[in-house]
Scaffold this motif. Structure first.
Motif, PDB file in Angstrom:
ATOM      1  N   LYS A 202       0.743  -1.171  -0.107  1.00  0.00           N
ATOM      2  CA  LYS A 202       0.216   0.105   0.123  1.00  0.00           C
ATOM      3  C   LYS A 202       0.901   1.352   0.040  1.00  0.00           C
ATOM      4  O   LYS A 202       1.943   1.147   0.391  1.00  0.00           O
ATOM      5  N   GLU A 203       0.343   2.424  -0.738  1.00  0.00           N
ATOM      6  CA  GLU A 203       1.053   3.513  -0.549  1.00  0.00           C
ATOM      7  C   GLU A 203       1.290   4.162   0.772  1.00  0.00           C
ATOM      8  O   GLU A 203       0.307   5.334   0.845  1.00  0.00           O
ATOM      9  N   LEU A 204       1.725   3.700   1.802  1.00  0.00           N
ATOM     10  CA  LEU A 204       1.611   4.274   3.037  1.00  0.00           C
ATOM     11  C   LEU A 204       3.009   4.278   3.508  1.00  0.00           C
ATOM     12  O   LEU A 204       4.115   3.714   3.159  1.00  0.00           O
ATOM     13  N   LYS A 205       3.221   5.641   4.134  1.00  0.00           N
ATOM     14  CA  LYS A 205       4.697   5.883   4.651  1.00  0.00           C
ATOM     15  C   LYS A 205       5.214   5.000   5.609  1.00  0.00           C
ATOM     16  O   LYS A 205       6.634   4.717   5.328  1.00  0.00           O
ATOM     17  N   ILE A 206       4.455   4.354   6.391  1.00  0.00           N
ATOM     18  CA  ILE A 206       5.313   3.286   7.262  1.00  0.00           C
ATOM     19  C   ILE A 206       5.590   2.395   6.404  1.00  0.00           C
ATOM     20  O   ILE A 206       6.643   1.464   6.866  1.00  0.00           O
ATOM     21  N   GLU A 207       4.963   1.804   5.255  1.00  0.00           N
ATOM     22  CA  GLU A 207       5.371   0.556   4.704  1.00  0.00           C
ATOM     23  C   GLU A 207       6.600   0.727   3.682  1.00  0.00           C
ATOM     24  O   GLU A 207       7.661   0.211   3.741  1.00  0.00           O
ATOM     25  N   TRP A 208       6.726   2.229   3.233  1.00  0.00           N
ATOM     26  CA  TRP A 208       7.978   2.676   2.559  1.00  0.00           C
ATOM     27  C   TRP A 208       9.131   2.919   3.368  1.00  0.00           C
ATOM     28  O   TRP A 208      10.201   2.536   3.262  1.00  0.00           O
ATOM     29  N   GLU A 209       8.843   3.411   4.777  1.00  0.00           N
ATOM     30  CA  GLU A 209       9.840   3.624   5.681  1.00  0.00           C
ATOM     31  C   GLU A 209      10.551   1.986   6.244  1.00  0.00           C
ATOM     32  O   GLU A 209      11.630   1.856   6.223  1.00  0.00           O
ATOM     33  N   LYS A 210       9.542   1.096   6.197  1.00  0.00           N
ATOM     34  CA  LYS A 210      10.302  -0.335   6.397  1.00  0.00           C
ATOM     35  C   LYS A 210      11.104  -0.966   5.608  1.00  0.00           C
ATOM     36  O   LYS A 210      12.226  -1.442   5.565  1.00  0.00           O
ATOM     37  N   VAL A 211      10.811  -0.476   4.210  1.00  0.00           N
ATOM     38  CA  VAL A 211      11.745  -0.988   3.153  1.00  0.00           C
ATOM     39  C   VAL A 211      12.751  -0.209   3.077  1.00  0.00           C
ATOM     40  O   VAL A 211      14.141  -0.619   2.823  1.00  0.00           O
ATOM     41  N   LEU A 212      12.922   1.017   3.302  1.00  0.00           N
ATOM     42  CA  LEU A 212      14.031   1.823   3.523  1.00  0.00           C
ATOM     43  C   LEU A 212      15.137   1.354   4.708  1.00  0.00           C
ATOM     44  O   LEU A 212      16.230   1.123   4.416  1.00  0.00           O
ATOM     45  N   ASN A 213      14.315   1.091   5.816  1.00  0.00           N
ATOM     46  CA  ASN A 213      15.158   0.469   7.221  1.00  0.00           C
ATOM     47  C   ASN A 213      15.945  -0.964   6.746  1.00  0.00           C
ATOM     48  O   ASN A 213      16.965  -1.150   7.551  1.00  0.00           O
TER      49      ASN A 213
END
Length: 891
Positions: free
Chosen positions: A379-390
Motif C-alpha cells: 500500500k502507498e503508506l509512509k510506514i510501509e515505505w519506511e520499512k523498506v528503507l530501514n
C-alpha cells in the motif's frame, strides 16, 4: 578458486621459503610440509567455495582453515624475522653470543609448525562432524543457478526506460553505418547498470527492425558453451523445423562455425551477444563472423568488462553506461513503485522517504527496479515505505534475481588477487574518494604481488586497479592527464557486497560507531569512529595485520596504542589521527610492519626504534610540521617510498645503499650532497628542499649519474630565499618531469633538462611572461602554472610555440588578464584547464583553430567570463566542462 585469502596465503608461504631460506634452513622440511598441507586443503576448497554462501557449517569450516593459513604465515614470518636479527650484519663474536637463542627459536618454530599441522589435520577430519561430504557431487552450484536466472531474452523489453534516449540514438546510428569491415558495437557497464535493457531497446528499435532482414539474440554469460551458442544463433536465422534441429544436434563445432559464417555472408542480420565475460569467448565466436565484405550484418555486444569490448573491436569505442542522474533515477523509481506511474507524481507524504530510497540505490537502474517493484506490491503508506528503507540491503538481497545476486556474479568471476583487492576497498568509508597511489602502496605491503618482479610491484598493483575498473567493479573519480586512474570510489551497492563478503569470511571488521565492540577475530580493522573509552580493544587484542583509521581528524583526545600488542601488523594507517607530538618508541616492536602512514598528524619526532622496522616499504611523514629523525633511515633496507614535507637530522642524514628506494621526498639539499646518490639504484622520484645557500649546479652534477631518476622537485624551505640561480638543470638528461615550487623565484633561465616532458611551476613570483622561455622546450607535453604571486598581466604564446604540448593548466594566476595565442601555436593541444584566474577577461579566439583540442575545463571562473564565451569556440570543442569548485570535478 576458493577463498582468495587462503589462495594468497599459500602463495606467500612459498615466497617466504624462497626469501628467508638462509634463516629457515634449520626448519625447511617443517615449512615445506606445512605448505603442502595448505595446498591440498586449497584444492579441496574449490568445491566448498560454491556452497559456503548457502551453508553456515561450510562457512565456519572454511573460516577455520583461513585462520590456520594466516597463523602459518605469521609464525614463519615472525620467526624468520627473529633469526634474521640474530645473524644478519653481525660480527663473529655477536653471532656466537646469539647462537643459543637461534637454536631455541628454531626449536620453537618447529614445535609451532607441527602443532599447526595437527590443527589442519583436525580440521580436515572434522568434515564428517560438520556434515560436509562429497562436495560438488550431483548438485547445481550457487553460481550456476545465478547464471541461469540471469539469462536474457530480447522479448521482455522494459517499458519504463529512462535516461537512455541519447545513447540509444548513438547506438542505432552506429549500427546503421555503411562499413565493409566487421564492426562490433559494444555496451559496457557494471552489473545492474542496464546494459541488457539498453540492448533490447536498440534490438527492437523501428529503424533497426526495418534495416535488418533477421536478428538473433544470444546470452553468452560466464559459463560459456561454444556449441550451444552457435546453435542458438543459427536457430534464429531460419524457420524452425525438425530437420534443422536434428542437423544442428549432429554438427561439430567446426561445422557450426562454417554454417554460421556462410549464413551471415548471405543475410543482412543483427546478432546481439549479451553478457560476454571473457576475451576467450569472443575469440571462439569471432571465427564464425565474417570480417570482410559484411556491410549488411552487424554485431552488438554487452559486457561488464571493458577489455572484452575493446578486444572484440579495437576501432570501436565502447559505449559506457554510467549510473543514472538524480532526476532520471527518481522518474524510474516512480514508474516502478506507483500504480499510476510517474506521470501523476509522488504523494507529498511519501516523497522524502522515496527520495532517500532512490539515493541509496546510487543511480543503479536494477536496484531502483527491484525496490520499486517491491513497493508496488504494498500500500502507498509512509510506514510501509519506511520499512523498506530501514531494511534496504535485505530487500535487495533476498531475491535471487535481486541486485546483490547480480553483483555477486562479478565478484565470483574475479581471480583470487582481485577478489582480495576488491574486499580491501570495503574498508574505506562510504563515498570515499580513494587515492590510487596510497592504495597501491597498501596492496604492495599486503604482499599480494610477491610472485612478480619485485621492481615492478607498484606497476602490477596499478594494473590491478585498472582491471577492477575495466570490470566495472570500481568507478573512476579522477584521471591523470596521461589517462591513469588518480583516484577511485566504490559504488555504494558494491561496497555493501564487499562488506558482506568480508564479514562472511571474517576478513575484516569496520568499527563504525562509538558503541561497537571490536572482535578478537578479524585480521583487518578499519576504525571509522573512536570510542570515548581508551581501551578500544577490550581485554584481548585481535591478531591484526592491518589497522586503518578514517574520519577521526576532529576527535578531541589523543589516542594511545600499545604497539607491542600489534606485532603481526603489516599496515598501519594513522592519517589525521591526533596522537601527540612524539611517536612512541614502541613502534619498533612491530617488526613486520611494511606500511606506516602518519600524514596529517602533529608528530614532530620519530624515535630511533623506527630503525628496527627492516621490512618497512612505505613511510609517509607528511605531517603538519617539520619532522626530526635520528640517523636511522639507512637501516630501512626494504624502504621503497619515503614522503615528507621536510626532515631534519642533527647530523647529515644517511640514505645511501637503499637499493629499493623509488621515492624520496622532503630531504634537504645538504643531506643529498652528503650521500653517494648512485647507490640508490631504484630511485625514480626525488623532492628536495633548497634555500638561498643551495648550489643548484653542484646538485645537478651530483645527480647526473643517477640513471634511474625520472622526476625531480625543488621546493623552497619556508623563510629562506631561492638559490641565486637554477643553472645546471640541463645536465639531467634522465629527468623527464620537473616541479619547482616556492616564492621569490622571479625569473627563469632557459636551462632545463633536455628531455623534459612535464613541468610544473607553483607558488612562484615570476615578474615576466614565462611563455617565451617555456615554449621552446621541444619535448614538453604537460605544463602547469599555478599560484604565481603578482606575475605578468599578459601571456603570449608565439607561432609554433609548444609544438608537442598536449595539456596546459593555468591556475590561480591572479594578475593575468589576457592570453594571446598566435596562429600555428599549440598544434597538439588536447586539454586546456583554467582555474581561479579571476581577472582573465576572455579566451583567445585562436583556440577554435586548434583541431586537436578535445577538452576545455573551466573551474570557478567568474560569471561574466562564462557568459562571454565565444559561441564558435564552444561549438568547436567536443568537451566543454564548467565546474564551480574542484569538488565538482570529482563527480
Amino acid at each position: 578458486m576458493a577463498d582468495p585469502v587462503i589462495s594468497l596465503v599459500v602463495e606467500r608461504t612459498g615466497d617466504l621459503l624462497v626469501q628467508k631460506i638462509v634463516f629457515l634452513k634449520g626448519v625447511r622440511g617443517h615449512v615445506e610440509r606445512l605448505q603442502n598441507d595448505l595446498v591440498r586443503m586449497r584444492c579441496f576448497l574449490k568445491d566448498a567455495d560454491q556452497r559456503q554462501d548457502e551453508d553456515a557449517r561450510i562457512r565456519n569450516w572454511v573460516s577455520e582453515i583461513r585462520a590456520a593459513a594466516y597463523d602459518a604465515e605469521d609464525i614463519i614470518e615472525i620467526f624468520a624475522s627473529k633469526l634474521e636479527f640474530f645473524t644478519k650484519d653481525k660480527g663473529l663474536v655477536t653471532k656466537l653470543t646469539y647462537y643459543p637463542l637461534k637454536i631455541v627459536n628454531l626449536y620453537k618454530i618447529g614445535k609451532e609448525i607441527e602443532s599447526l599441522r595437527m590443527r589442519l589435520n583436525d580440521i580436515a577430519d572434522s568434515r564428517e562432524e560438520y556434515g560436509i561430504n562429497n562436495l560438488g557431487e550431483g548438485m547445481t552450484t550457487h553460481g550456476e543457478e545465478l547464471q541461469r536466472i540471469r539469462r536474457s531474452s530480447p522479448f521482455s523489453e522494459e517499458k519504463d526506460v529512462v535516461g537512455f534516449g541519447e545513447i540509444t540514438k548513438s547506438l542505432v546510428a552506429e549500427l546503421l553505418k555503411e562499413d565493409k569491415n566487421r564492426r562490433v558495437v559494444s555496451i559496457v557497464g557494471m552489473g545492474g547498470a542496464g546494459k541488457t535493457t539498453l540492448a533490447k531497446k536498440v534490438y527492437n528499435h523501428a529503424d533497426v527492425r526495418a534495416r535488418f532482414d533477421c536478428r538473433a539474440w544470444v546470452c553468452v554469460s560466464s559459463s560459456y558453451n561454444h556449441k550451444e551458442t552457435l546453435r542458438t544463433i543459427i536457430k534464429q536465422l531460419y524457420p524452425m523445423t525438425n530437420e534443422l534441429l536434428d542437423m544442428l544436434e549432429k554438427m561439430q563445432e567446426q561445422d557450426l562455425e562454417q554454417r554460421l559464417y556462410q549464413d551471415l555472408q548471405d543475410k543482412c542480420c543483427l546478432v546481439v551477444l549479451d553478457d560476454v565475460w571473457k576475451e576467450e569467448a569472443w575469440d571462439c565466436l569471432a571465427k564464425a563472423f565474417p570480417d570482410v565484405n559484411t556491410s549488411s550484418s552487424r554485431l552488438l555486444l554487452t559486457s561488464r568488462n571493458r577489455d572484452v569490448a575493446q578486444h572484440a573491436d579495437a576501432r570501436s569505442k565502447p559505449h559506457e553506461l554510467k549510473t543514472l542522474g538524480e532526476e532520471d533515477s527518481w522518474q524510474l523509481f516512480l514508474g516502478k513503485a506507483l500504480d499510476h506511474g510517474a506521470n501523476v507524481g509522488c504523494p507529498r507524504d511519501l516523497e522524502e522517504v522515496g527520495r532517500e530510497i532512490v539515493r541509496r540505490c546510487a543511480g543503479l537502474p536494477l536496484a531502483i527496479t527491484v525496490v520499486g517493484g517491491l513497493l508496488l506490491g504494498k500500500k502507498e503508506l509512509k510506514i510501509e515505505w519506511e520499512k523498506v528503507l530501514n531494511s534496504f540491503n535485505t530487500n535487495l538481497s533476498k531475491s535471487q534475481s535481486g541486485v546483490s545476486a547480480i553483483l555477486e556474479l562479478s565478484y565470483a568471476d574475479l581471480p583470487p588477487n582481485l577478489k582480495f583487492c576488491f574486499l580491501y576497498l570495503g574498508l574505506f568509508p562510504e563515498d570515499s574518494v580513494i587515492s590510487v597511489p596510497k592504495l597501491i602502496h597498501m596492496w604492495v605491503a599486503e604482499g599480494i604481488m610477491q610472485k612478480r618482479d619485485a621492481k615492478n610491484l607498484e606497476e602490477t598493483a596499478a594494473y590491478d586497479v585498472e582491471q577492477l575498473f575495466s570490470r566495472n567493479m570500481v568507478q573512476v573519480a579522477e584521471m591523470t592527464v596521461d589517462e591513469r586512474i588518480k583516484s577511485c570510489r566504490l559504488h555504494d551497492l558494491l561496497r555493501d557486497l564487499a562488506i558482506r563478503k568480508a564479514e562472511d569470511e571474517n576478513f575484516f571488521q569496520i568499527h563504525g560507531t562509538r558503541d561497537d565492540k571490536i572482535s578478537a577475530k578479524p585480521r583487518y580493522l578499519a576504525v571509522h569512529s573512536l570510542s570515548l573509552d581508551k581501551n578500544y580493544f577490550g581485554t584481548s587484542t585481535p591478531p591484526l595485520r592491518c589497522l586503518l583509521f578514517f574520519n577521526v581528524r576532529y576527535y578531541r583526545k589523543n589516542i594511545s596504542l600499545i604497539f607491542k600488542s600489534f606485532r603481526k601488523l603489516r599496515t598501519l594507517d594513522l592519517e589525521n589521527v591526533k596522537m601527540g607530538y612524539n611517536l612512541p618508541k614502541g613502534i619498533g616492536e612491530i617488526r613486520l610492519l611494511r606500511y606506516l602512514n602518519l600524514r596529517g598528524t602533529y608528530i614532530r619526532r620519530l624515535p630511533h626504534s623506527v630503525g628496527c622496522l627492516r621490512n618497512l616499504q612505505t613511510l609517509d611523514l607528511r605531517t603538519y610540521d617539520t619532522v626530526r629523525v635520528s640517523n636511522f633511515i639507512w637501516k630501512l633496507e626494504s624502504l621503497r617510498h619515503l614522503y615528507a614535507h621536510e626532515m631534519l637530522c642533527d647530523v647529515p642524514l644517511k640514505i645511501e645503499g637503499l637499493r629499493n628506494l623509488q621515492t624520496l621526498s622532503g630531504i634537504r639539499f645538504e643531506d643529498v650532497m652528503h650521500n653517494n646518490m648512485i647507490t640508490l639504484t631504484s630511485l625514480q622520484k626525488l623532492r628536495i628542499r633548497v634555500d638561498d645557500r643551495s648550489k643548484i649546479d653542484k646538485l645537478c652534477m651530483h645527480l647526473s649519474e643517477v640513471g634511474s631518476l625520472k622526476a625531480l622537485g625543488l621546493y623552497r624551505t619556508p623563510g629562506r630565499g631561492w638559490p641565486q640561480s637554477l643553472a645546471g638543470l640541463s645536465k639531467l638528461h634522465h629527468v623527464t618531469e620537473l616541479q619547482v615550487s616556492g616564492r621569490d623565484l622571479r625569473m627563469l633561465r632557459p636551462d632545463f633538462p633536455p628531455n623534459l616532458s612535464r613541468l610544473s611551476l607553483r607558488s612562484t613570483s615570476l615578474t615576466d611572461d614565462p611563455m617565451p622561455a617555456l615554449e621552446k622546450l621541444g619535448q614538453l607535453s604537460f605544463l602547469k602554472l599555478e599560484s604565481t604571486h603578482w606575475g605578468p598581466p599578459h601571456m603570449v604564446i608565439s607561432r609554433h610555440g609548444f609544438h608537442q604540448l598536449k595539456f596546459l593548466e593555468l591556475s590561480r594566476l591572479y594578475a593575468l588578464d589576457e592570453i594571446k595565442v598566435e596562429k600555428g601555436a599549440l598544434p597538439q593541444l588536447q586539454c586546456l584547464r583554467i582555474k581561479y584566474c579571476f581577472d582573465l577577461e576572455k579566451l583567445p579566439e585562436e583556440l577554435k583553430d586548434i583541431s586537436t583540442l578535445d577538452t576545455l575545463e573551466l573551474v570557478d571562473m567568474p560569471e561574466y567570463f562564462i557568459s562571454g564565451l565565444d559561441a564558435d569556440l564552444v561549438s568547436s570543442v567536443p568537451n566543454l566542462r564548467i565546474f564551480d569548485s574542484p569538488e565538482e570535478r570529482m563527480q
